[in-house]
Design a protein around this motif. Structure first.
Motif, short mmCIF file in Angstrom:
data_model
loop_
_atom_site.label_atom_id
_atom_site.label_comp_id
_atom_site.label_asym_id
_atom_site.label_seq_id
_atom_site.Cartn_x
_atom_site.Cartn_y
_atom_site.Cartn_z
N GLY A 38 6.38 -5.44 -2.73
CA GLY A 38 5.13 -5.12 -3.44
C GLY A 38 4.85 -3.63 -3.51
N SER A 39 5.87 -2.81 -3.28
CA SER A 39 5.69 -1.35 -3.33
C SER A 39 5.39 -0.89 -4.75
CB SER A 39 6.97 -0.66 -2.84
OG SER A 39 7.26 -1.05 -1.50
N VAL A 40 4.79 0.29 -4.87
CA VAL A 40 4.39 0.82 -6.17
C VAL A 40 5.26 2.01 -6.55
CG1 VAL A 40 2.50 1.91 -7.47
CG2 VAL A 40 2.01 0.07 -5.84
N ALA A 41 5.82 1.98 -7.77
CA ALA A 41 6.55 3.12 -8.33
C ALA A 41 5.58 3.94 -9.18
CB ALA A 41 7.71 2.63 -9.21
N VAL A 42 5.48 5.23 -8.89
CA VAL A 42 4.50 6.08 -9.58
C VAL A 42 5.21 6.92 -10.65
CG1 VAL A 42 2.68 7.79 -9.30
CG2 VAL A 42 3.19 6.19 -7.43
N PHE A 43 4.82 6.68 -11.89
CA PHE A 43 5.40 7.35 -13.07
C PHE A 43 4.65 8.67 -13.29
CE2 PHE A 43 5.91 6.57 -18.00
CZ PHE A 43 6.77 7.65 -18.08
N CYS A 44 5.40 9.79 -13.24
CA CYS A 44 4.80 11.13 -13.37
C CYS A 44 5.47 11.86 -14.53
CB CYS A 44 4.99 11.92 -12.08
SG CYS A 44 4.43 11.09 -10.59
N PRO A 45 5.13 11.50 -15.78
CA PRO A 45 5.92 11.97 -16.92
C PRO A 45 5.92 13.48 -17.14
CG PRO A 45 3.94 10.82 -17.66
CD PRO A 45 4.06 10.57 -16.19
N THR A 46 4.79 14.17 -17.01
CA THR A 46 4.83 15.61 -17.32
C THR A 46 5.69 16.34 -16.29
OG1 THR A 46 2.87 16.42 -16.08
CG2 THR A 46 2.48 15.49 -18.27
N SER A 47 5.66 15.87 -15.06
CA SER A 47 6.48 16.46 -14.00
C SER A 47 7.96 16.18 -14.23
CB SER A 47 6.04 15.89 -12.65
OG SER A 47 6.91 16.27 -11.63
N ARG A 84 0.83 -1.21 0.00
CA ARG A 84 0.00 0.00 0.00
C ARG A 84 0.86 1.26 0.00
NH1 ARG A 84 -5.64 -0.15 1.92
NH2 ARG A 84 -6.31 -2.26 1.50
N SER A 85 2.14 1.10 -0.34
CA SER A 85 3.07 2.24 -0.35
C SER A 85 3.31 2.72 -1.77
CB SER A 85 4.39 1.84 0.29
OG SER A 85 4.18 1.48 1.65
N LEU A 86 3.11 4.02 -1.99
CA LEU A 86 3.23 4.63 -3.32
C LEU A 86 4.42 5.58 -3.32
CD1 LEU A 86 -0.55 5.59 -3.52
CD2 LEU A 86 0.51 3.57 -4.55
N ARG A 129 12.42 -9.29 -11.35
CA ARG A 129 12.03 -8.69 -10.05
C ARG A 129 11.13 -7.48 -10.33
NH1 ARG A 129 13.38 -4.85 -11.69
NH2 ARG A 129 15.38 -4.06 -12.39
N PRO A 130 9.93 -7.81 -10.84
CA PRO A 130 9.04 -6.73 -11.28
C PRO A 130 8.61 -5.82 -10.15
CG PRO A 130 7.85 -8.82 -11.17
CD PRO A 130 9.30 -9.14 -10.93
N VAL A 131 8.64 -4.50 -10.44
CA VAL A 131 8.10 -3.51 -9.51
C VAL A 131 6.74 -3.08 -10.06
CG1 VAL A 131 8.45 -1.22 -8.49
CG2 VAL A 131 10.43 -2.72 -8.89
N ARG A 132 5.75 -3.01 -9.18
CA ARG A 132 4.42 -2.53 -9.60
C ARG A 132 4.53 -1.06 -10.00
NH1 ARG A 132 1.09 -3.22 -4.57
NH2 ARG A 132 -0.78 -3.10 -5.85
N VAL A 133 3.82 -0.70 -11.07
CA VAL A 133 3.93 0.65 -11.62
C VAL A 133 2.54 1.27 -11.77
CG1 VAL A 133 4.51 1.95 -13.71
CG2 VAL A 133 6.10 0.24 -12.83
N SER A 134 2.43 2.56 -11.46
CA SER A 134 1.19 3.30 -11.76
C SER A 134 1.55 4.60 -12.47
CB SER A 134 0.41 3.57 -10.47
OG SER A 134 1.03 4.57 -9.70
N LEU A 135 0.51 5.31 -12.90
CA LEU A 135 0.69 6.53 -13.70
C LEU A 135 -0.01 7.70 -13.00
CD1 LEU A 135 1.67 7.65 -16.50
CD2 LEU A 135 -0.61 7.08 -17.38
N ALA A 136 0.62 8.90 -13.06
CA ALA A 136 0.05 10.03 -12.33
C ALA A 136 0.48 11.36 -12.94
CB ALA A 136 0.49 9.98 -10.87
N THR A 137 -0.28 12.42 -12.58
CA THR A 137 0.02 13.74 -13.13
C THR A 137 1.09 14.48 -12.33
OG1 THR A 137 -1.66 14.84 -11.78
CG2 THR A 137 -2.35 14.02 -13.95
#
Ligand code: GUN
Ligand code: ZN
Length: 436
Positions: free
Chosen positions: A287-296, A266-268, A315-323
Motif C-alpha cells: 500500500g506504499s505511495v509513489a509520488v510523481f514530481c514532474p517538474t523535478s 503511510r510511506s511516501l 498490482r496497482p501502486v497508489r500514486v500522488s502528485l507533488a512539486t
C-alpha cells in the motif's frame, strides 16, 4: 465565541477518482454554491439559496461569482530549505545535491535563518493555493522546530520531518544512526498531533544513510505507526547504481527499504521512475505511495514517470502528485499538473483535467490517509479552500473566450496556463491567508 462565515462562488469538490468511477460521478459542481464555515470547519455546502437561508443575516460572505471554489491544494513532496536551490543550473541528481543542495541546507542550522526561510516558504505555498504539504526539513532539529512553529502559528495542516543522513554529505549535514533516531523521536513527540502538525520520519534516501540508520528509521516506524515515512526512490540511474553498490545484498533499490520495514500505507516514495516488476509488486502489496514530481523529473533530467505502469490494475501502486521544489521548478500545483500532462504525453498516456484536479485535492488527501479531514468540501472537514480564476491573465481570458460552459475544458485551461496568478484567495482553517 463561535465565528461563522461563508464563501460563495462556483463550488467544485471531488467525490471519487474519475479514473475509476468516470468523470460524471467523480465530482459535485454548484454553479452558485456556498461553503459555510464555523470555527475553522466546514458547516455546510450547497446551493447559495439553500445554505444562505440557514445562516444568520449578518454572516460575512466572500462572493466570487466567476471563480471556482475548491478544496485547498495538497503537495505531497517538497523541500522547504531549497527555496534558494530552485533554478540551479546544469546538473543531474548526485552532482546537483553536492553542488547546490548540500551547500544551502547547511545554512538551516541557524534558527533565525530557518525561521525566515519557513516564513517565506509558507507565504509562497498559500500564494499558490497549497494548504497542505509534506515537507522535508534539513538534518538540523532547528530547521524542524522553525518549520512547525511557523506552520502551527498559521494553523496549517502540514506534515514534516527532520532529514536523517549519516553519510555521503558534508560533515555539517550529518547526524549518526543514534542521534538521527533520538532527535527524530524527540521532534515527533514534540510536534506530532500538536494543533494541525503531523510528523514524517524522513531518512533522505538509501545513499545518505548507513544500514544502522535505516534500521533506526525502521524502529521509529514500528514505534510510531501513526506517523508518516518519506524518502526518495529510483529517481536517477546513477543513484540506483550507487544504492546497489552500497547495499550489495539487496535485490533491488526498493528491497533496501523493504528489509528495514519502511514500506507501508503511510510511506511516501518520491519519484519511482525506474522500477522493476518485483519492486512495483512490493509497493502495491504494502500500500506504499509513489509520488510523481514532474517538474523535478524534467528539470534534473531524471526520467518520465510511468503512470499507467504504476497503476496497472493487476498490482496497482497508489500514486500522488507533488512539486519537489527545489529540484522541482514551481511551487504551483497547477504548473505541476501541466508538466505531469506533458510527461504522460511523452509516454503516450493521458491526464484529463478532472483527474488532475482530483489528484491535487482528494487524490492527494487519500494518498496521505487524510481524506477524512482535508481534500474535499464536506461538512465536518477542515475549511482549507482555494479560489481559482481561469481568466487571470490576458492569455487565459482570451483562451476562455472559446470555452462555453464546459467545466473540464475550463479546468484544462487553468492547469495548462495557470499558476499563482490564478489564485484569487486561499483560506486555511476558515481564515483568509492570501488574497489577490
Ligand atoms: N534525493 C535525495 N535528496 C533529494 C533531494 O533533495 N531532491 C531530489 N529531487 N532528490 C533527492
Ligand atoms: Zn525530494
Amino acid at each position: 465565541m463561535t465565528t461563522i462565515r461563508a464563501v460563495r462562488g462556483r463550488v467544485l469538490t471531488f467525490l471519487d477518482d474519475p479514473a475509476l468511477v468516470g468523470p460524471k460521478a467523480s465530482h459535485r459542481y454548484l454553479a452558485d454554491g456556498v461553503v459555510a464555515i464555523r470555527d475553522g470547519r466546514i458547516a455546510a455546502v450547497g446551493s447559495a439559496d439553500e445554505v444562505l437561508a440557514t445562516l444568520p443575516a449578518d454572516t460575512p460572505v466572500d462572493h466570487h461569482p466567476d471563480h471556482l471554489v475548491l478544496p485547498g491544494l495538497i503537495d505531497t513532496h517538497i523541500h522547504y530549505p531549497q527555496s534558494r536551490v530552485i533554478a540551479s543550473y546544469g546538473a543531474q541528481l548526485l552532482e546537483w545535491l553536492q553542488k547546490y543542495t548540500f551547500v544551502e541546507e547547511q545554512k538551516l542550522k541557524d534558527p533565525a535563518h530557518a525561521a525566515a526561510v519557513a516564513t517565506f516558504f509558507l507565504d509562497e505555498l498559500f500564494r499558490n493555493g497549497t494548504t497542505t504539504a509534506v515537507v522535508y526539513c534539513t538534518v538540523h532539529p532547528e530547521s524542524v522546530e522553525a518549520f512547525f512553529a511557523e506552520s502551527h502559528r498559521r494553523n496549517a495542516r502540514m506534515i514534516a520531518g527532520k532529514v536523517m543522513m549519516d553519510r555521503g554529505a558534508p560533515a555539517g549535514l550529518l547526524d549518526t544512526a543514534e542521534r538521527g533516531y533520538r532527535e527524530s523521536k524527540e521532534l515527533l513527540q514534540r510536534w506530532h498531533g500538536i494543533g494541525r502538525q503531523l510528523y514524517a520520519i524522513t531518512p533522505r534516501f538509501a545513499i545518505t544513510s548507513t544500514e544502522a540508520q535505516l534500521e533506526a528509521a525502521g524502529a521509529l516506524v514500528r514505534e510510531h505507526s501513526d506517523a508518516w515515512l518519506q524518502t526518495h526512490l529510483s529517481e536517477n540511474l546513477a543513484e540506483i547504481a550507487l544504492a546497489k553498490e552500497l547495499f550489495p545484498w539487496a535485490r533491488s533499490y526498493t528491497d533496501i527499504y523493504d528489509r528495514y520495514g519502511l514500506l507501508g500505507p503511510r510511506s511516501l516514495f518520491g519519484h519511482c521512475i525506474h522500477l522493476g516488476e518485483d519492486e512495483l509488486a512490493r509497493l502495491s502489496a504494502t500500500g506504499s505511495v509513489a509520488v510523481f514530481c514532474p517538474t523535478s523529473n524534467l528539470f534534473i533530467g531524471s526520467g518520465l514517470f510511468d503512470m499507467a505502469k504504476l497503476r496497472d490494475a493487476a498490482r496497482p501502486v497508489r500514486v500522488s502528485l507533488a512539486t519537489d521544489v527545489g529540484g522541482g521548478t514551481s511551487y504551483s500545483m497547477l504548473r505541476t499538473a501541466a508538466e505531469a500532462y506533458k510527461v504522460l504525453q511523452l509516454r503516450r498516456q493521458n491526464l484529463p483535467a478532472l483527474d488532475a484536479f482530483y489528484l491535487m485535492t482528494l487524490g492527494n488527501a487519500r494518498a496521505l490517509g487524510l481524506d477524512d479531514r482535508i481534500g474535499a468540501l464536506r461538512p465536518g472537514h477542515e475549511a482549507d479552500l482555494v479560489v481559482l480564476d481561469a481568466r487571470a491573465t490576458p492569455a487565459m481570458a482570451h483562451r476562455m473566450e472559446s470555452v462555453r460552459g464546459d467545466l473540464a475544458e475550463e479546468l484544462f485551461v487553468l492547469m495548462t496556463l495557470g499558476d499563482d496568478r490564478a489564485v484569487r484567495a486561499t483560506y486555511v482553517a476558515g481564515e483568509k491567508v492570501h488574497a489577490a
